[in-house]
Design an enzyme around this catalytic site. Structure first.
Site, PDB file in Angstrom:
ATOM      1  CE  LYS A 113      -4.216  -1.781   0.118  1.00 55.54           C
ATOM      2  NZ  LYS A 113      -5.126  -1.626  -1.038  1.00 55.54           N
TER       3      LYS A 113
ATOM      4  CD  GLU B  67     -10.075   3.615   0.629  1.00 50.43           C
ATOM      5  OE1 GLU B  67      -9.941   4.854   0.571  1.00 50.43           O
ATOM      6  OE2 GLU B  67      -9.346   2.846  -0.010  1.00 50.43           O
TER       7      GLU B  67
ATOM      8  CB  SER C 139      -0.106  -8.022  -1.232  1.00 53.42           C
ATOM      9  OG  SER C 139      -0.999  -8.823  -0.488  1.00 53.42           O
TER      10      SER C 139
END
Lengths: 239, 386
Positions: free
Chosen positions: B86, B108, B375
């Site tokens: 991210k 969010e 990830s």
């Protein structure tokens, strides 16, 4: 449209019989235009009051049951000019052609979809039907966008009173007046203002500058008390 | 190019309030300028190298490879600063936000990985930060809530609906609608209205660019399979994008199959949903026969979402990528397998990609080269796994 109070009624809240009675009451009061909301699980333009109501009302809602009620009202010669307000997905899943075909025969004159902006109008375009798109505008739109939207409108425009969700406090602002002036310069078309109009006082103020005042959240707060309370609320505003 | 006027084939668009169109236009213009601005790009690259720790390794998983009789490589996004992919996106977008003169960042988050990465970027740039997170997610991903607070962000628990990611997204859009003048919405996945899916892909494609190079260097060839988990789809689009022209490379997205394929028990949007319009775009969606958005379930908060980024819908329909689902139990088993076999605790999101890899390994030709996008790391999930 001139000097019109436009109630926003959330369909199926708390049930369709109540929706029907409210529509009949509006007719009795001489109200001409109604915005009829389709409940949606995730209403992105609504504040907590309408959102909570919609979350309950959407559970067993379907378009065809509502259609039956509207057709019945028409049979009784209760001829309100109804604008259906729905979020995109319930409409898309029901079928846009279906919607136009079925609802145009039930006194539905307008369609307002808060999450389909003018730029995505293609989704709503179908030939041969009488239902008109009602576009939402706000005072932050560049004049080129406003011009396109206004010139392509032929029912009325929905001007949001502020940037945000329904049910906050309206502030009478010069920018609303100037947006309306801009619209009228482009085309002689009615402008109704919605969002944050709570009581008779707000309605009077808004009708000084616009052709229509849409009132939704307050009506639902009254309806939460009782149907009579909601009727009473409408009586007080109209009379 | 498949991308044309905000659409990937039939999917995409800008399905939001008219009042947000000026904000989306402003964002698109700023992003176009950003891509041409050498100074911004240099700042971004510097942060990726020296702050995030890129390039992330492509690790040859020696024990798993032996066990499965395949060549398994893990793209180690879990080793990035903040523990997931991210951060690639939040650092890029925060430079973009600054270039636009915005002073307040909103986001969010589901699992909290994007929230932490946003709070980190905002702390670094000294900007105000508000993160919306479903109340259920604040409970199941408590460590990330604490991290965000330590980083100076305000975490707002969202109590509407299912109290998970979709409600958090709606609340963030509402905030943006009211505060668009000074506020930048730093969206975390390759979804939402245009230009967000393009922006997020632009900042996440570094994963695939590195993996492609590393794979060639390590094996002398391209991989046979590239596998990533898909919620909104940012890590998947990031690793897929640089391989889409390599026709021999199979791209596989793995969704969360939850408890079962019945209503409300999963979030396998591409596998079990159909196209609809929600939260900014036309894309595959889990909705009821009357168009209401379905409740979802996944053991992994980061995948617990009823929609998916529009480019994934395009990749599915065009058959360039394949999408499958694995269950909560399979993901959990994969979590334990990787932990024991390789000494790596994967995030429950990434565990879905691993779980499918284990299934696939048994059915394809031996010694295939399989890249799995790891990830994120699993520390945040210890409360669920135990």
């Amino acid at each position: 449209m001139k000097n019109e109070i436009i109630p926003y009624i959330l369909a199926n809240y708390p049930d369709l019989q109540t929706t029907k009675e409210l529509l009949i009451h509006c007719h009795k009061l001489g109200i001409k235009y109604v915005e009829l909301g389709i409940p949606f699980s995730d209403p992105s333009a609504d504040g907590p009051v309408i959102q909570n109501a919609a979350t309950k009302a959407c559970i067993n809602f379907n378009f065809d049951n509502l259609l039956a009620i509207l057709l019945d009202l028409k049979k009784q010669n209760i001829n309100l000019e109804i604008t259906i307000m729905t979020y995109a997905n319930p409409l898309y899943i029901y079928g846009i052609s279906n919607f136009y075909t079925n609802f145009s025969s039930a006194n539905v004159k307008g369609l307002l979809v808060p999450d389909i902006p003018f730029e995505e109008r293609k989704v709503l375009t179908r030939k041969n039907h009488s239902i008109k798109n009602v576009w939402m505008i706000s005072d932050n739109l560049p004049s080129a966008s406003l011009k396109k939207i206004v010139s392509n409108s032929n029912f009325y425009l929905y001007l949001v009173a502020y940037l945000g969700t329904t049910g906050k406090n309206i502030q009478q602002s010069d920018s609303l007046k100037s947006t309306i002036a801009q619209v009228k310069k482009i085309k002689d078309i009615p402008v109704a203002i919605g969002f944050g109009i709570k009581d008779k006082n707000d309605v009077t103020n808004i009708l000084n500058i616009a052709d229509g005042a849409i009132i939704g959240t307050s009506l639902i707060i009254e309806l939460d008390k009782s149907l009579n309370s909601a009727k009473e609320f409408l009586n007080n505003i109209i009379l | 190019m498949v991308y044309k006027k905000n659409y990937y084939g039939a999917y995409g668009g800008q399905f939001l309030s008219q009042s947000l169109m000026p904000a989306l236009d402003e964002l698109k213009s700023a992003f176009d300028l950003f891509k041409k601005n050498k100074q911004y790009l240099a700042e971004y690259k510097d942060l990726l190298n020296n702050y995030v720790g890129r390039p992330s390794p492509l690790y040859f998983a020696r024990n798993l490879s032996k066990k499965l009789d395949q060549q398994i490589f893990l793209k180690r996004e879990d080793l990035n600063h903040t523990g997931s992919h991210k951060i690639n996106n939040t650092l890029g977008q925060i430079i973009l936000a600054k270039s636009m003169g915005k002073t307040r960042i909103i986001a969010e988050t589901g699992a909290g990985q994007h929230g932490v990465a946003t709070a980190t970027a905002a702390a670094l740039m000294n900007m105000e930060c508000v993160v919306y997170m479903g109340e259920e997610d604040t409970q199941r991903q408590q460590p990330n809530v604490q991290r965000m607070k330590l980083l100076g962000a305000k975490v707002v628990p969202v109590t509407t609906g299912c109290k998970t990611l979709k409600e958090a997204v709606t609340e963030t859009f509402k905030d943006w609608l009211a505060n668009q003048k000074d506020t930048y919405y730093l969206l975390g996945s390759a979804m939402g209205p245009a230009p967000y899916p393009e922006i997020v892909k632009y900042f996440q494609r570094i994963i695939g660019q590195e993996a492609r190079k590393q794979c060639k260097k390590l094996t002398g060839q391209l991989p046979d399979y590239v596998i990533a988990c898909v919620g909104g789809g940012s890590n998947a689009i990031g690793i897929f994008a640089p391989f889409t022209q390599d026709k021999t490379v199979h791209l596989i997205g793995v969704e969360a199959g939850g408890h079962s394929s019945s209503y409300g028990k999963h979030c396998a949007t591409l596998s079990l949903g159909k196209p609809g319009i929600f939260q900014g775009s036309y894309s595959y969606l889990l909705s009821t026969e009357t168009g209401q958005i379905s409740p979802t379930h996944s053991i992994s908060a980061g995948l617990d979402y009823p929609g998916v980024g529009p480019e994934h819908s395009y990749l599915k329909d065009s058959k360039r990528a394949q999408y499958v689902a694995v269950s909560d139990d399979e993901a959990l088993a994969a979590f334990h397998t990787l932990s024991k076999e390789e000494g790596i605790l994967p995030a429950l999101e990434s565990s879905h990609a691993l779980a499918y890899t284990f299934k696939l390994a048994a059915t394809v030709k031996k010694n295939s080269i399989i890249i799995v996008n790891l990830s994120g790391r699993g520390d945040k999930d210890l409360g669920i796994v135990n």
